[in-house]
Design a protein around this motif. Sequence first.
Motif, PDB file in Angstrom:
ATOM      1  N   LYS A  17      99.802  58.305 -43.447  1.00  0.00           N
ATOM      2  CA  LYS A  17      98.986  58.048 -44.653  1.00  0.00           C
ATOM      3  C   LYS A  17      99.651  57.003 -45.549  1.00  0.00           C
ATOM      4  O   LYS A  17      99.091  56.622 -46.573  1.00  0.00           O
ATOM      5  CB  LYS A  17      98.823  59.360 -45.448  1.00  0.00           C
ATOM      6  CG  LYS A  17      97.792  60.304 -44.830  1.00  0.00           C
ATOM      7  CD  LYS A  17      97.430  61.439 -45.770  1.00  0.00           C
ATOM      8  CE  LYS A  17      98.376  62.608 -45.608  1.00  0.00           C
ATOM      9  NZ  LYS A  17      97.935  63.834 -46.294  1.00  0.00           N
ATOM     10  N   SER A  34      96.064  57.974 -37.662  1.00  0.00           N
ATOM     11  CA  SER A  34      96.187  57.596 -39.061  1.00  0.00           C
ATOM     12  C   SER A  34      94.889  57.911 -39.820  1.00  0.00           C
ATOM     13  O   SER A  34      94.919  58.479 -40.922  1.00  0.00           O
ATOM     14  CB  SER A  34      96.533  56.106 -39.098  1.00  0.00           C
ATOM     15  OG  SER A  34      96.492  55.630 -40.381  1.00  0.00           O
ATOM     16  N   MET A  49      94.340  60.680 -42.890  1.00  0.00           N
ATOM     17  CA  MET A  49      93.768  60.304 -44.203  1.00  0.00           C
ATOM     18  C   MET A  49      92.473  61.043 -44.510  1.00  0.00           C
ATOM     19  O   MET A  49      91.956  60.944 -45.609  1.00  0.00           O
ATOM     20  CB  MET A  49      93.553  58.796 -44.249  1.00  0.00           C
ATOM     21  CG  MET A  49      94.856  58.045 -44.424  1.00  0.00           C
ATOM     22  SD  MET A  49      94.592  56.296 -44.672  1.00  0.00           S
ATOM     23  CE  MET A  49      95.253  55.634 -43.183  1.00  0.00           C
TER      24      MET A  49
END
Lengths: 263, 395
Positions: A28, A236, A240
């Motif tokens: 993040k 990723s 998030m």
Amino acid sequence: MKLAAYIEGIGLLGPGLANWPDSQSILKGQTPYSPQKTLLPAPALLPAAERRRSGAPVKLALAVGLEAIQAAGLDAANLPAVFSSSGGDGENCHAICEMLASNDRQISPTRFHNSVHNTAAGYWSIATGAMASSSVLCAFDASFGAGLLEAFAQVIVDHTRTVLLACDTPYPEPLFSARPIPDAFGIALVLSPMKTPRALAEISVALSDDVADRLDGELEKLRVAIPAARSLPMLSAIAMRKNGRVVLDYLDHKTLTVVISPC
Amino acid sequence: MNPLWLSHFTATSSIGRGLDQTLSALKEQRSGLSPCTFDTVDLKTFVGEVAGLDYVNLPTQFSEYDCRNNRLAWLGLMQDGFDESVRAAIKKYGRQRIGVFLGTSTSGIFQTELAYRYRDPETGTLPAGFVYRTTHNTYSVVDFVHRYFDLSGPAVAVSSACSSSAKVFSSARRMMEAGLIDAALVGGVDSLCLTTLYGFSSLGLLSEQPCRPYDAERNGLSIGEAAAFALLEKAPQSCDGIMLLGIGESSDAYHMSSPHPEGLGAKIAMQDALTMAGLAPSDIDYINLHGTATPSNDAAEGLAVHALFGQDTPCSSIKGATGHTLGAAGGIEAVISALSLQHGFMPGGINTKQIDPALNLDYLLQSREQKIQRVLSNSFGFGGTNCTLILGRIA
């Protein structure tokens, strides 16, 4: 047929990425990424004889696979599996080729059975007792994408859960110079056809001509250095928890789009 | 599953280049096995070597793919008009709508074995001409075929030892049913190398004679090499052709290099293939056995076959003719099963003299001419990986 699958568990192990929970803040961008050599845990689940004979790919696959399955609260014994890897056991391959080029070509039985591309799959089924099918794949640098497509097709066509294990380990010299994979990196995903309370994200996967997403700095270096790390843009996005679409490297001139919705 | 049509297929092994030679060798029960003179191998064993590979040249633009495995692949693609059939399928479906799924266990590892002999004595580096990606890597043969036909759909190597090129049918089926592709080029390519010859020798699994599957005196396998390809398409409305009807897959979860002693994994694979095809054991006319001629494989498989089928279903192994072609075995045996259906014959197992009385099966020692509707073909491998295919003729 709904072309969607649900991620129920994630396993991750690579340089500077010790497991999925600890890696999320790095992915993040909240914690700086500092690459450190991947530490492979001893495969505790294997009987002693098999544990002694197991090389890096086996240790890596067991570590990430079990992390993902435990996170999903499932029993590995009942799950089909997809293993994808850009190469086999590099140390073992080097030792065999060295012996075959010497005057004593009598390689050991263990060296030989560890030379097959499905070594990790074989040890996995012995360790977990899983008698379900396993697909064992290789697509060089596209191995993660190939594994993801195979696992995704299995989930939606056969309406079954499956665990995808994409793992790469390095060759020693002189093969390292011909195939410079710098360190071990493995990712495992438990995919389910149904949305359950455990689901982390819904994904759908399709072939694409778009340009693959990139990461920043050291994480981008990792992404391009190890084939299984081509998965990082997707991890990723999951970390998030954003609705969105990522494009992952696959074959030359061909990418995969993954549409992700957090659950 | 929805039946899939094997619209075109071909096989090249030590018993012949292409289907005509393969068919006549099988009907006449000719073996392709001969005493091993491959490279510098000093083992007393027989091999099924494909003649003339040293003189095969890949098209010049693919010179970096040059290795024994890719030469064999290319030789195989050139037989029976298979190359043209693939190009016709590309015109019909488009280059993005055809997937490539090939099984291999050896890939071009022989190239690396040779390169290690020529390492720099000072630095240990490999010779300058060595290219890992296009020869040694397991994906190399798929990459070569994918580029040779200029395809842009999914492509992957399946490498689960000796079940590899049976399991490609499964990967292709799923991707076709998911609608990701319309057709699939499937098959397997495996070639002679030192790793498999010395490796099986270290396990005490290489026979010093031509292998004798299911013989009471069987004492090991003979290694062979082969390339087999099939084009899979959705079955047209009315079609007199060979169909893939069912696939079963399992894992032994038992041992890396020995099968489950009662053939439990093998039994699950066969049962699952029957279930997927919606068939009963009595619907199978002939079983193309894995039959490697190692004491443990044939014993475990024999028990599993007997448990499901009893003793009356005709069966045989073709490995006395071709040798065990490892990563290509599932592919070539699928093609030979297709030939059996197409030409109405069941190949007799050769080299076998005295069928093991402990394996109570109808093991054929003579080829039999008879119209058959459904064939079951077994492929099992190291790591306890099992795959069973059922092919049928729909007239």
